[in-house]
Write a protein that holds these residues in place. Structure first.
Motif, PDB file in Angstrom:
ATOM      1  N   UNK A   5      -4.706  -9.590 -22.333  1.00  0.00           N
ATOM      2  CA  UNK A   5      -4.231 -10.934 -21.643  1.00  0.00           C
ATOM      3  C   UNK A   5      -5.508 -11.889 -21.252  1.00  0.00           C
ATOM      4  N   UNK A   6      -6.738 -11.085 -21.005  1.00  0.00           N
ATOM      5  CA  UNK A   6      -7.720 -11.951 -20.741  1.00  0.00           C
ATOM      6  C   UNK A   6      -7.915 -13.131 -21.715  1.00  0.00           C
ATOM      7  N   UNK A   7      -8.184 -12.517 -22.909  1.00  0.00           N
ATOM      8  CA  UNK A   7      -8.463 -13.166 -24.029  1.00  0.00           C
ATOM      9  C   UNK A   7      -7.487 -14.236 -24.400  1.00  0.00           C
ATOM     10  N   UNK A   8      -6.039 -14.038 -24.607  1.00  0.00           N
ATOM     11  CA  UNK A   8      -5.133 -14.856 -24.578  1.00  0.00           C
ATOM     12  C   UNK A   8      -5.151 -16.107 -23.511  1.00  0.00           C
ATOM     13  N   UNK A   9      -5.342 -15.751 -22.227  1.00  0.00           N
ATOM     14  CA  UNK A   9      -5.605 -16.722 -21.550  1.00  0.00           C
ATOM     15  C   UNK A   9      -6.732 -17.785 -21.727  1.00  0.00           C
TER      16      UNK A   9
END
Length: 76
Positions: A5-9
């Motif tokens: 989720x952090x990478x996608x954000x």
């Protein structure tokens, strides 16, 4: 999952930055070409040329960061 989720954000944020930079670059190209066609080679024209270089380098940096995060995403 939190890492994903952090990478996608981060990717979403970088994509938005990329869109904004490209939009400003297009507007700057139009402005500089208009000044060139009107033969108004003053300070505004040359500052527009400098801005073109700065924006181009910024776009390259942002696209490289996007590529790095995509590789991270693929590795997960």
């Amino acid at each position: 999952m939190p890492k994903l989720d952090e990478i996608r954000a981060r990717l979403d944020w970088l994509k938005e930055q990329f869109k904004i930079l490209v939009t400003i670059l297009v507007a700057d190209v139009v402005g500089v070409s208009k000044l060139y066609l009107d033969a108004q080679n003053g300070l505004l024209f040359y500052s527009g040329l400098v801005l073109l270089v700065v924006l181009t380098v910024s776009i390259i940096i942002v696209s490289r960061k996007i590529e790095i995060h995509l590789i991270e995403l693929r590795d997960i």
